[in-house]
Design a protein around this motif. Structure first.
Motif, short mmCIF file in Angstrom:
data_model
loop_
_atom_site.label_atom_id
_atom_site.label_comp_id
_atom_site.label_asym_id
_atom_site.label_seq_id
_atom_site.Cartn_x
_atom_site.Cartn_y
_atom_site.Cartn_z
N THR A 178 -8.25 7.00 6.57
CA THR A 178 -8.57 7.60 7.87
C THR A 178 -9.22 8.97 7.70
OG1 THR A 178 -6.28 8.42 8.01
CG2 THR A 178 -6.80 6.34 9.13
N ALA A 179 -8.84 9.72 6.66
CA ALA A 179 -9.47 11.03 6.43
C ALA A 179 -10.94 10.86 6.09
CB ALA A 179 -8.75 11.76 5.30
N ARG A 180 -11.26 9.89 5.24
CA ARG A 180 -12.66 9.65 4.90
C ARG A 180 -13.45 9.18 6.11
NH1 ARG A 180 -10.68 6.64 -0.61
NH2 ARG A 180 -10.72 8.47 -2.00
N ALA A 181 -12.83 8.32 6.93
CA ALA A 181 -13.51 7.85 8.15
C ALA A 181 -13.75 9.01 9.11
CB ALA A 181 -12.68 6.76 8.82
N ALA A 215 -1.02 8.99 10.20
CA ALA A 215 -0.84 8.60 8.80
C ALA A 215 -0.35 9.78 7.96
CB ALA A 215 -2.17 8.07 8.24
N LEU A 216 -0.91 10.97 8.21
CA LEU A 216 -0.49 12.14 7.45
C LEU A 216 0.96 12.53 7.80
CD1 LEU A 216 -1.08 14.36 5.46
CD2 LEU A 216 -2.25 15.64 7.26
N SER A 217 1.32 12.41 9.07
CA SER A 217 2.71 12.69 9.46
C SER A 217 3.67 11.71 8.78
CB SER A 217 2.85 12.59 10.98
OG SER A 217 2.08 13.58 11.62
N ASP A 235 0.85 -1.19 0.00
CA ASP A 235 0.00 0.00 0.00
C ASP A 235 0.88 1.24 0.00
OD1 ASP A 235 -2.28 -1.49 0.04
OD2 ASP A 235 -2.55 -1.38 2.22
N PRO A 236 0.61 2.21 -0.87
CA PRO A 236 1.39 3.44 -0.89
C PRO A 236 1.11 4.26 0.37
CG PRO A 236 -0.48 3.62 -2.37
CD PRO A 236 -0.44 2.19 -1.90
N ARG A 247 -9.10 10.31 14.74
CA ARG A 247 -8.32 11.52 14.45
C ARG A 247 -6.83 11.26 14.69
NH1 ARG A 247 -10.04 17.47 16.39
NH2 ARG A 247 -8.39 18.68 15.37
N ASP A 248 -6.50 10.58 15.78
CA ASP A 248 -5.10 10.27 16.05
C ASP A 248 -4.51 9.38 14.95
OD1 ASP A 248 -5.24 11.74 18.36
OD2 ASP A 248 -5.51 10.02 19.69
N GLN A 249 -5.30 8.41 14.48
CA GLN A 249 -4.82 7.55 13.40
C GLN A 249 -4.56 8.36 12.13
OE1 GLN A 249 -7.90 4.60 13.05
NE2 GLN A 249 -7.10 3.32 14.70
N PHE A 250 -5.49 9.27 11.84
CA PHE A 250 -5.34 10.11 10.64
C PHE A 250 -4.10 10.99 10.74
CE2 PHE A 250 -6.11 14.50 9.17
CZ PHE A 250 -5.99 14.29 7.81
#
Length: 512
Positions: free
Chosen positions: A460-463, A491-493, A451-452, A485-488
């Protein structure tokens, strides 16, 4: 209603004569329709944060009154208009509220402009950033990335202009400018930069305007000029942890630009010497106008009181100044229409880069991790280097990095939850573009099935976008919202930490 000239960023401005209401007396308002770009559309919130941002003084300590004295206030909440905002701002008045202030760009006397600019630099540092400490470690390349923002992207207008002027030299460690036989270090930001492996001794971070130019400075001129009576407008680029050397240098170069068309080649060389020298040359030994010489001396010495209060020696401040000079000179390359001036700013950036190297520190190699045990290697974590990132996709990620970083900062701050949906949409839209590019870009990487790094961000953003619409109306849902939110954010970081292993910057030191 009285229309005003458009702002430099494309904003629409007008004066509105307000009849007043129960909470506001009759007065004039400045109405501003923000430019529909990704930086300016958050201006209402950036101005709000600038008003709220201050040093954490304990109770009983001195007050922090910079916003009241130096900024303008939003009289009414902003209104959403399409993809941007309509702002209702107070008119910039003198301390007595009797006279409207004049833009610094409207002053015709070079002496007066220099005096006001020096006063603004002193207040931006000493009054806006009285906090003790705030010394940070940062590699020279990271400093340039932060100073340049979106201009650091490989397909930016700066990169294209520099390539046109420099040709093949644009990607080489050293360059030869048109009409110059001397080889200079390449000031552009690229992996094999001469700055790789170097860092300034320390970096000062704090509250910074980040668009400090004469049109964004209002000063009292009635009945006479009062340099210390000034206010700053257009906080659309405000940074709470900005590079403090950037604003003074940027303002200085704005004033320098007024002189460039009339200077000879010899005088232009003298000007570079004056801007980069450790000690100012004798004004009687160069060909510069006395007013230009005085302007640079005043603006370069303006930080001295703040610097000494912060116990910054010149050996601490000068490396930061030179990096800021290099970055700001690169910004002006794309702002000047004449190729002669574009080349001059490239030379200024290159000579600032050359002057930085002798006063820089070397980044020590990071400690090697301990050998892994069989237990550690049973389920090895996936390295970001394993992700397939074709060159075109990686270039697009680098182009989007400043905007995604901007969104991450706001999505991490609960004060921006009012525009949570807008920031999420920005991230989703950009990651979907990466996904589409990857789908049409063949990869021969052996781990192409992995997965990229933008996939977890999208999921996570969609969730999070789905949960935010109902979590406030359901009991016990706050914990689930915060978990996603923490997961998102993680992931973004991770996505923003990702670099193409073929172009990884090995010089990057610890970040602030």
């Amino acid at each position: 209603m009285e229309a005003l000239p458009d702002g430099g960023s494309g904003a629409r401005l007008a004066i509105f004569h307000h009849d007043g209401d129960a909470d506001h007396p009759e007065h004039k308002l400045l109405i501003k329709l923000c430019a529909p770009d990704e930086g300016a559309v958050t201006e209402p919130y950036d101005l709000d944060i600038a008003w709220k941002s201050g040093p954490p003084f304990n109770k009983g300590a001195r007050t922090f009154d910079f916003p009241d004295r130096r900024l303008v206030r939003q009289v009414y909440p902003p209104l959403a208009v399409g993809d941007t905002w309509l702002m209702f701002l107070s008119i910039a008045l003198d301390d007595r509220g009797d006279h409207e202030l004049t833009p610094l760009s409207g002053l015709t006397s070079p002496t007066e402009r220099a005096t006001v600019a020096a006063a603004v630099i002193r207040s931006v540092l000493s009054e806006w950033n009285p906090d003790p400490g705030a010394d940070h470690t940062m590699s020279a390349l990271e400093y340039l990335r932060q100073a340049l923002g979106h201009r650091a992207a490989p397909d930016s207008r700066l990169a294209r202009t520099a390539t046109r002027v420099l040709g093949a030299d644009a990607q080489r460690p050293h360059i030869t400018l048109p009409g110059c036989s001397e080889s200079l270090p390449n000031p552009l930001l690229f992996p094999s930069s001469p700055l790789a492996g170097l860092k300034p001794p320390t970096v000062a971070l704090g509250r910074a305007h980040y668009d400090l130019h004469p049109a964004n400075i209002m000063v009292e001129t009635t009945p006479s000029l009062v340099p210390d009576a000034h206010r700053l407008v257009d906080l659309s680029r405000f940074q709470q942890r900005g590079l403090l050397a950037r604003d003074p240098v940027h303002l200085t170069l704005c004033l320098v630009c007024d002189y460039l068309p009339e200077l000879s080649e010899r005088a232009l060389n003298d000007l570079i010497e004056l801007l980069t020298a450790d000690a100012a040359p004798d004004p009687n030994e160069d060909l510069l106008p006395a007013s230009l010489h005085s302007t640079i001396q005043q603006t370069r010495s303006a930080p001295d009181d703040w610097r000494l209060t912060r116990h910054y020696s010149l050996t601490d401040w000068r490396p930061q100044y030179l990096l800021a000079l290099q970055a700001c000179a690169l910004m002006f390359v794309t702002r000047r229409a004449r190729e002669r001036e574009q080349t001059w700013f490239l030379e200024l950036a290159a000579r600032a880069c050359a002057a930085f190297a002798p006063v820089a520190k070397t980044i020590s190699s990071p400690p090697q991790p301990p050998p892994t045990t069989p237990k550690d290697t049973a389920t090895p974590p996936r390295s970001l280097a394993e992700f397939p990132t074709p060159t075109a996709v990686q270039a697009e990620l680098e182009r989007q990095r400043p905007q995604l970083t901007h969104a991450l900062n706001r999505l991490s701050d609960a004060r921006f939850d009012r525009i949570l949906a807008e920031n999420l949409r920005t991230v989703i839209h950009r990651c979907e573009k990466l996904e589409r590019m990857a789908a049409h870009t063949p990869s021969t990487h052996p781990n192409a099935a992995v997965d990229p790094p933008w996939q977890p961000v999208l999921e996570t953003a969609r969730a999070l976008d789905e949960i935010r619409t109902w979590h406030e109306h359901r009991p016990n849902s706050r914990e689930e919202f915060q978990r996603v939110r923490d997961q998102f954010l993680a992931a973004l970081s991770t996505l923003l930490d990702h670099q193409d292993p073929t172009t990884e910057d090995l010089s990057a030191g610890p970040r602030p």
